[in-house]
Design an enzyme around this catalytic site. Structure first.
Site, short mmCIF file in Angstrom:
data_model
loop_
_atom_site.label_atom_id
_atom_site.label_comp_id
_atom_site.label_asym_id
_atom_site.label_seq_id
_atom_site.Cartn_x
_atom_site.Cartn_y
_atom_site.Cartn_z
N HIS A 152 -0.47 3.73 -10.22
CA HIS A 152 -1.34 4.04 -9.28
C HIS A 152 -0.60 4.87 -8.19
O HIS A 152 -0.34 4.27 -7.16
CB HIS A 152 -1.81 3.03 -8.59
N ASP B 35 -13.62 8.74 -5.81
CA ASP B 35 -13.08 7.66 -6.48
C ASP B 35 -13.58 8.03 -7.99
O ASP B 35 -14.61 7.59 -8.43
CB ASP B 35 -13.58 6.22 -6.11
N GLU C 149 -3.23 9.20 -10.23
CA GLU C 149 -2.81 8.42 -11.14
C GLU C 149 -2.98 8.68 -12.56
O GLU C 149 -3.77 9.45 -13.03
CB GLU C 149 -3.41 7.05 -10.99
N ARG D 175 1.53 -6.48 -10.19
CA ARG D 175 2.10 -5.96 -9.21
C ARG D 175 2.52 -6.71 -8.08
O ARG D 175 3.07 -6.20 -6.91
CB ARG D 175 0.86 -4.65 -8.47
N ARG E 181 0.87 -1.09 -0.05
CA ARG E 181 0.03 0.05 0.02
C ARG E 181 0.92 1.28 -0.07
O ARG E 181 1.49 1.70 0.97
CB ARG E 181 -0.89 -0.06 1.47
#
Length: 298
Positions: free
Chosen positions: A171, A215, A271, A101, A75
């Site tokens: 990201h 978001d 991002e 990832r 994270r």
């Protein structure tokens, strides 16, 4: 990897235990120190975790509760979400944000063109196991140039004999001293897909501010966006026409074991990538490249 690193002046081996005092087993990492900056990169995901210019503030945020475990997303920093971004729209049960990832990339090259610049090249090649999730063999290359700014060049190559659709994002997590007064510029006047309302198109009027969960996916965006706050950060993208802006808000952050109560106030994600209407369709043997630059105010 050790053979490449031992011949350099600015790169050293480290790991999650040595760097972050986390539990064993350790994840391998690289520590870069040159005359411009200090940075840490995880081999898993070729993920830049920390970046601090010599004359400025840290430009990336890493959660104090980040989990460092093989196969688990870390994270913070700049995860590479690929070969799809977010929930797979055709198969929602597949892993969110793809699978690259959570896998180790290969360090294939380090260049040190001058004492102020370090360039690292990581490569990823999908394997037979990956084909069950994404039926197109592909390779990805991530060129990371670290100076007084971060520059990432992502190159994708479709090795299959049919068209391959890629939806991806770099990201990036960025620190903010005061979420209530922070704002994102460079997206006003665009429609965005609101993930809090079933991707309903919504008009962006003015700067983006953070009074609760955000978001949003913006398609076909201008080259540059800015984070206004402390630190001030500029994000520029070439051939990555999607921008995603995210903060989980208080309730979601408290429910995330690798974030935690109140921690959402420390960061926002701005991002760049190629998702939804900007996704890439590569014909057989086609390659395509995109560039992201992250710069702070000195």
């Amino acid at each position: 990897m050790q053979d490449i690193v031992q011949h350099t002046q600015t790169v050293a081996l480290t790991d999650s235990v040595s760097r972050f005092q986390k539990e064993l087993p350790a994840l391998p990492m690289l520590l870069v120190r040159n005359q411009s900056c200090e940075a840490v990169i995880a081999v898993q995901g070729a993920q830049v975790l920390q970046f601090k210019p010599q004359t400025g503030a840290e430009l990336l945020w890493l959660s104090p509760n980040a989990v460092f475990a093989k196969g688990t997303a870390i994270r913070g920093g700049i995860p590479v979400c690929l070969p799809w971004f977010g929930v797979n729209q055709n198969a929602p049960s597949k892993p969110k944000h793809g699978f690259v990832r959570n896998q180790d990339w290969q360090l294939s090259e380090i260049q040190e063109p001058d004492p102020k610049t370090t360039l690292l090249v990581f490569t990823f090649a999908s394997n037979a196991e990956d084909l069950a999730l994404f039926p197109h063999p592909f390779t990805a290359q991530l060129q990371i140039t670290l100076s007084n700014e971060i520059e990432l060049k992502l190159t994708l190559h479709n090795h299959s004999d049919s068209d391959a659709e890629f939806s991806w994002a770099l990201h990036s997590y960025h620190p903010v001293a005061d979420l209530a007064s922070a704002a994102v510029t460079g997206l006003s006047g665009l429609d965005y897909l609101d993930n809090l309302r079933g991707l309903q198109p919504t008009y962006q009027d003015g700067n983006i501010r953070f009074s609760g969960e955000v978001d949003r996916v913006y398609e076909s965006v201008p080259t540059s966006q800015q984070i206004l706050g402390e630190p001030a950060i500029t994000i520029r993208g070439h051939n990555c026409e999607t921008a995603i802006v995210w903060n989980p808000g208080a309730e979601n952050a408290a429910a995330m074991n690798d974030v935690g109560e109140g921690i959402h106030q420390q960061f926002i994600c701005v991002e760049r990538g190629a998702a939804f209407g900007n996704r890439w369709v590569l014909v057989p043997n086609e390659s395509r490249q995109a560039t992201l630059q992250i710069t702070g105010s000195s």
